[in-house]
Write a protein that holds these residues in place. Structure first.
Motif, PDB file in Angstrom:
ATOM      1  N   HIS A  44      44.629  32.028  33.551  1.00  0.00           N
ATOM      2  CA  HIS A  44      44.441  33.405  33.091  1.00  0.00           C
ATOM      3  C   HIS A  44      45.663  34.242  33.468  1.00  0.00           C
ATOM      4  CE1 HIS A  44      40.176  32.158  33.293  1.00  0.00           C
ATOM      5  NE2 HIS A  44      39.994  33.058  32.331  1.00  0.00           N
ATOM      6  N   LEU A  45      45.875  35.303  32.702  1.00  0.00           N
ATOM      7  CA  LEU A  45      46.818  36.353  33.064  1.00  0.00           C
ATOM      8  C   LEU A  45      45.965  37.568  33.418  1.00  0.00           C
ATOM      9  CD1 LEU A  45      49.407  36.011  30.146  1.00  0.00           C
ATOM     10  CD2 LEU A  45      49.486  34.951  32.410  1.00  0.00           C
ATOM     11  N   TYR A  46      46.086  38.057  34.648  1.00  0.00           N
ATOM     12  CA  TYR A  46      45.298  39.188  35.129  1.00  0.00           C
ATOM     13  C   TYR A  46      46.124  40.459  35.015  1.00  0.00           C
ATOM     14  CZ  TYR A  46      42.017  35.797  37.001  1.00  0.00           C
ATOM     15  OH  TYR A  46      41.098  34.782  37.121  1.00  0.00           O
ATOM     16  N   ALA A  47      45.481  41.557  34.603  1.00  0.00           N
ATOM     17  CA  ALA A  47      46.202  42.810  34.415  1.00  0.00           C
ATOM     18  C   ALA A  47      45.280  44.007  34.646  1.00  0.00           C
ATOM     19  CB  ALA A  47      46.799  42.872  33.018  1.00  0.00           C
ATOM     20  N   GLU A  87      39.420  39.395  28.200  1.00  0.00           N
ATOM     21  CA  GLU A  87      38.146  39.414  28.928  1.00  0.00           C
ATOM     22  C   GLU A  87      38.199  40.570  29.911  1.00  0.00           C
ATOM     23  OE1 GLU A  87      38.088  35.560  30.796  1.00  0.00           O
ATOM     24  OE2 GLU A  87      37.592  34.524  28.932  1.00  0.00           O
ATOM     25  N   GLU A  88      37.366  41.563  29.701  1.00  0.00           N
ATOM     26  CA  GLU A  88      37.335  42.717  30.597  1.00  0.00           C
ATOM     27  C   GLU A  88      36.581  42.346  31.866  1.00  0.00           C
ATOM     28  OE1 GLU A  88      36.224  47.396  30.107  1.00  0.00           O
ATOM     29  OE2 GLU A  88      37.098  46.299  28.408  1.00  0.00           O
ATOM     30  N   LEU A  89      37.031  42.910  32.995  1.00  0.00           N
ATOM     31  CA  LEU A  89      36.394  42.662  34.287  1.00  0.00           C
ATOM     32  C   LEU A  89      35.809  43.985  34.783  1.00  0.00           C
ATOM     33  CD1 LEU A  89      39.250  40.487  35.822  1.00  0.00           C
ATOM     34  CD2 LEU A  89      37.160  39.701  34.684  1.00  0.00           C
ATOM     35  N   ALA A 102      41.121  39.505  40.708  1.00  0.00           N
ATOM     36  CA  ALA A 102      42.199  40.181  39.967  1.00  0.00           C
ATOM     37  C   ALA A 102      42.939  41.153  40.875  1.00  0.00           C
ATOM     38  CB  ALA A 102      41.624  40.917  38.753  1.00  0.00           C
ATOM     39  N   TRP A 103      42.203  41.959  41.620  1.00  0.00           N
ATOM     40  CA  TRP A 103      42.807  42.943  42.538  1.00  0.00           C
ATOM     41  C   TRP A 103      43.692  42.217  43.552  1.00  0.00           C
ATOM     42  CZ3 TRP A 103      41.692  48.367  43.002  1.00  0.00           C
ATOM     43  CH2 TRP A 103      42.317  48.975  44.089  1.00  0.00           C
ATOM     44  N   SER A 104      43.178  41.128  44.111  1.00  0.00           N
ATOM     45  CA  SER A 104      43.924  40.358  45.115  1.00  0.00           C
ATOM     46  C   SER A 104      45.239  39.822  44.542  1.00  0.00           C
ATOM     47  CB  SER A 104      43.050  39.210  45.611  1.00  0.00           C
ATOM     48  OG  SER A 104      43.791  38.302  46.374  1.00  0.00           O
ATOM     49  N   LEU A 105      45.194  39.259  43.354  1.00  0.00           N
ATOM     50  CA  LEU A 105      46.400  38.703  42.740  1.00  0.00           C
ATOM     51  C   LEU A 105      47.419  39.790  42.406  1.00  0.00           C
ATOM     52  CD1 LEU A 105      44.725  36.191  40.279  1.00  0.00           C
ATOM     53  CD2 LEU A 105      46.112  35.589  42.279  1.00  0.00           C
ATOM     54  N   LEU A 106      46.966  40.860  41.792  1.00  0.00           N
ATOM     55  CA  LEU A 106      47.861  41.926  41.367  1.00  0.00           C
ATOM     56  C   LEU A 106      48.459  42.683  42.545  1.00  0.00           C
ATOM     57  CD1 LEU A 106      45.711  43.173  38.388  1.00  0.00           C
ATOM     58  CD2 LEU A 106      48.013  42.202  38.211  1.00  0.00           C
ATOM     59  N   SER A 107      47.664  42.922  43.577  1.00  0.00           N
ATOM     60  CA  SER A 107      48.121  43.751  44.697  1.00  0.00           C
ATOM     61  C   SER A 107      49.093  43.034  45.632  1.00  0.00           C
ATOM     62  CB  SER A 107      46.927  44.295  45.475  1.00  0.00           C
ATOM     63  OG  SER A 107      46.203  43.256  46.081  1.00  0.00           O
ATOM     64  N   VAL A 132      40.740  49.934  34.190  1.00  0.00           N
ATOM     65  CA  VAL A 132      40.271  48.762  33.456  1.00  0.00           C
ATOM     66  C   VAL A 132      41.048  47.552  33.956  1.00  0.00           C
ATOM     67  CG1 VAL A 132      40.006  47.659  31.200  1.00  0.00           C
ATOM     68  CG2 VAL A 132      39.741  50.149  31.417  1.00  0.00           C
ATOM     69  N   PHE A 133      40.344  46.651  34.614  1.00  0.00           N
ATOM     70  CA  PHE A 133      40.934  45.373  34.979  1.00  0.00           C
ATOM     71  C   PHE A 133      40.509  44.378  33.905  1.00  0.00           C
ATOM     72  CE2 PHE A 133      41.123  47.537  38.976  1.00  0.00           C
ATOM     73  CZ  PHE A 133      42.250  47.018  39.591  1.00  0.00           C
ATOM     74  N   PHE A 134      41.452  43.524  33.514  1.00  0.00           N
ATOM     75  CA  PHE A 134      41.131  42.532  32.507  1.00  0.00           C
ATOM     76  C   PHE A 134      41.954  41.278  32.755  1.00  0.00           C
ATOM     77  CE2 PHE A 134      44.637  45.000  30.716  1.00  0.00           C
ATOM     78  CZ  PHE A 134      45.444  44.064  30.092  1.00  0.00           C
ATOM     79  N   ARG A 135      41.582  40.235  32.037  1.00  0.00           N
ATOM     80  CA  ARG A 135      42.353  39.007  32.089  1.00  0.00           C
ATOM     81  C   ARG A 135      42.446  38.445  30.679  1.00  0.00           C
ATOM     82  NH1 ARG A 135      38.083  35.032  35.290  1.00  0.00           N
ATOM     83  NH2 ARG A 135      36.530  34.958  33.621  1.00  0.00           N
ATOM     84  N   ILE A 136      43.476  37.665  30.481  1.00  0.00           N
ATOM     85  CA  ILE A 136      43.674  36.960  29.228  1.00  0.00           C
ATOM     86  C   ILE A 136      43.446  35.479  29.517  1.00  0.00           C
ATOM     87  CG2 ILE A 136      45.291  36.385  27.371  1.00  0.00           C
ATOM     88  CD1 ILE A 136      44.591  39.439  27.602  1.00  0.00           C
ATOM     89  N   PHE A 137      42.407  34.917  28.925  1.00  0.00           N
ATOM     90  CA  PHE A 137      42.174  33.484  29.030  1.00  0.00           C
ATOM     91  C   PHE A 137      43.226  32.780  28.176  1.00  0.00           C
ATOM     92  CE2 PHE A 137      40.409  29.686  26.950  1.00  0.00           C
ATOM     93  CZ  PHE A 137      40.297  28.872  28.067  1.00  0.00           C
ATOM     94  N   ILE A 138      43.939  31.840  28.774  1.00  0.00           N
ATOM     95  CA  ILE A 138      45.007  31.125  28.074  1.00  0.00           C
ATOM     96  C   ILE A 138      44.396  29.965  27.290  1.00  0.00           C
ATOM     97  CG2 ILE A 138      47.149  29.809  28.324  1.00  0.00           C
ATOM     98  CD1 ILE A 138      47.630  31.419  30.947  1.00  0.00           C
ATOM     99  N   ALA A 139      44.266  30.141  25.980  1.00  0.00           N
ATOM    100  CA  ALA A 139      43.727  29.097  25.119  1.00  0.00           C
ATOM    101  C   ALA A 139      44.805  28.121  24.690  1.00  0.00           C
ATOM    102  CB  ALA A 139      43.070  29.723  23.880  1.00  0.00           C
ATOM    103  N   GLU A 140      46.031  28.638  24.513  1.00  0.00           N
ATOM    104  CA  GLU A 140      47.141  27.822  24.048  1.00  0.00           C
ATOM    105  C   GLU A 140      48.439  28.415  24.607  1.00  0.00           C
ATOM    106  OE1 GLU A 140      48.826  26.261  19.750  1.00  0.00           O
ATOM    107  OE2 GLU A 140      47.754  28.158  19.831  1.00  0.00           O
TER     108      GLU A 140
END
Length: 149
Positions: A44-47, A87-89, A102-107, A132-140
């Motif tokens: 995932h990419l968390y943002a 995907e919204e968190l 997500a907070w842990s990774l970004l911070s 708004v915290f969200f992530r992008i599920f990497i499909a490809e």
């Protein structure tokens, strides 16, 4: 210039090594692309963002693409494209573990909340502009590299 295809592992390494990408979404056939900060982990990419056009569009159409680039020697470059799903968190029961992750990774990075505009915190300002915290599920994932020479 010689162009070669990157392996999945090489693409993953570039995603992990970078923090800024270009996020593309679309609504009613109109594309929209913006820079964004992210953290890469567990496919995932968390943002983080404030509500706005990209969030509205991704809620309407969760299929997105992300482009990450790196520069090599001379005129060399690397580029990775992610096709995935928004995907919204939300900050509610059932999503607490993912939101904390997500907070842990970004911070881990200074000023991780920029360009989200306002640092997430409990305050009267934050209540008017919900984070708004969200992530992008990497499909490809795919990538290319240009080698000078």
């Amino acid at each position: 210039m010689q162009i070669r295809t990157l392996s999945t592992l090489e693409c993953t390494k570039l995603l992990t090594a970078n923090r800024v990408g270009r996020l593309a979404c679309a609504k009613e056939g109109q594309p929209y692309i913006v820079p964004f900060y992210y953290a890469h982990a567990d496919n995932h990419l968390y943002a983080f963002s404030l509500p706005g056009k990209k969030i509205t569009w991704m809620r309407a159409n969760p299929l997105v693409s992300v482009q990450i680039e790196g520069h090599g020697d001379g005129r060399g470059w690397k580029s990775v494209i992610v096709n995935g799903r928004y995907e919204e968190l939300p900050d509610r029961i059932g999503h607490k573990v993912q939101l904390d992750h997500a907070w842990s990774l970004l911070s881990r990075h200074n000023d991780w909340w920029e360009p989200g505009a306002l640092k997430p915190e409990t305050s009267s300002v934050a209540e008017h502009f919900p984070n708004v915290f969200f992530r992008i599920f990497i499909a490809e994932v795919s990538g290319r590299e240009a080698l000078a020479g």
